[in-house]
Design a protein around this motif. Structure first.
Motif, mmCIF file in Angstrom:
data_model
loop_
_atom_site.group_PDB
_atom_site.id
_atom_site.type_symbol
_atom_site.label_atom_id
_atom_site.label_comp_id
_atom_site.label_asym_id
_atom_site.label_seq_id
_atom_site.Cartn_x
_atom_site.Cartn_y
_atom_site.Cartn_z
ATOM 1 N N VAL A 1 0.872 -1.174 0.000
ATOM 2 C CA VAL A 1 0.000 0.000 0.000
ATOM 3 C C VAL A 1 0.904 1.218 0.000
ATOM 4 C CG1 VAL A 1 -1.963 -1.087 1.163
ATOM 5 C CG2 VAL A 1 -0.176 -0.038 2.543
ATOM 6 N N HIS B 1 1.644 4.863 1.355
ATOM 7 C CA HIS B 1 1.331 5.741 2.484
ATOM 8 C C HIS B 1 2.334 6.885 2.467
ATOM 9 C CE1 HIS B 1 -0.101 7.028 6.368
ATOM 10 N NE2 HIS B 1 1.141 7.023 6.829
ATOM 11 N N GLU B 2 1.820 8.088 2.207
ATOM 12 C CA GLU B 2 2.659 9.282 2.137
ATOM 13 C C GLU B 2 3.849 9.084 1.200
ATOM 14 O OE1 GLU B 2 3.632 10.356 6.168
ATOM 15 O OE2 GLU B 2 1.529 10.751 6.657
ATOM 16 N N ASN C 1 1.219 -4.504 2.994
ATOM 17 C CA ASN C 1 -0.225 -4.408 3.170
ATOM 18 C C ASN C 1 -0.627 -5.073 4.493
ATOM 19 O OD1 ASN C 1 -2.999 -4.401 2.950
ATOM 20 N ND2 ASN C 1 -3.015 -5.091 0.836
#
Length: 187
Positions: A120, A122-123, A129
């Motif tokens: 995933v 994120h920022e 995940n």
């Protein structure tokens, strides 16, 4: 991507041309199904994050009686099942696996395949995940495996999975590892 063996042997499966799906390599799929072959006859299968449906379709091709395919995008699984005339053995569920498992009425799955997206964002960073550990906990919490059932997880080789079930087998295929969990040592 193709079906390796069984009644649909060598039949081609469709999957998106982009990199949104990561189909299981033929070599890994062949090794996995050789190992779980004794459990396939008449099995009730659950394919979580099914993508193209490749794993569930392979199980049906080799003798499983039914398969529930779960994903937020079931277009390719639906196309492949339609092409193979296999819809009578399949249930397609367009839902997140978290929602599906918390509302699941199907208990006693013989084989559960789990292959969610590995990463995933994120920022701007790519992170493992959290769905792997979360789903493992839900499968255990809602007790959907039959007494002789197995949970098959395809995951990045760098990821260590946490489960209360017994890991009975693990094989690495480059950056991919397939780990099989069960209530007891079946394989």
């Amino acid at each position: 991507m193709r079906v390796i063996a069984g009644k649909w042997k060598r039949r081609l499966l469709e999957f998106p041309p982009d990199k949104s799906f990561r189909p299981t390599q033929d070599r890994a799929k062949e090794a996995l199904f050789s190992r779980i072959h004794p459990l396939l006859a008449g099995a009730k299968v659950l394919d979580l994050c099914c993508g193209s449906g490749s794993l569930g379709i392979e199980a049906l091709s080799r003798g499983a009686s039914s398969c529930v395919f779960v994903d937020l995008d079931i277009r390719y699984a639906s196309k492949n099942l339609t092409t193979l005339d296999a819809l009578s053995q399949a249930t397609l569920v367009r839902q997140s696996i978290t929602v599906f498992l918390t509302t699941c009425v199907q208990k006693e799955a013989s084989i559960v395949f789990l292959d969610p997206p590995w990463w995933v964002l994120h920022e701007g960073n790519r992170l493992p995940n959290p769905l792997f550990d979360h789903t493992l906990k839900l499968v255990e919490q809602f007790d959907i495996l039959s007494e002789q059932g197995i949970l098959v997880c395809e995951h990045p080789s760098s990821l260590r999975l946490n489960a209360h079930y017994t890991p009975t087998h693990s094989n690495r295929y480059g950056q991919t590892t397939i780990t099989i969990f069960s209530r007891k040592d079946l394989l």
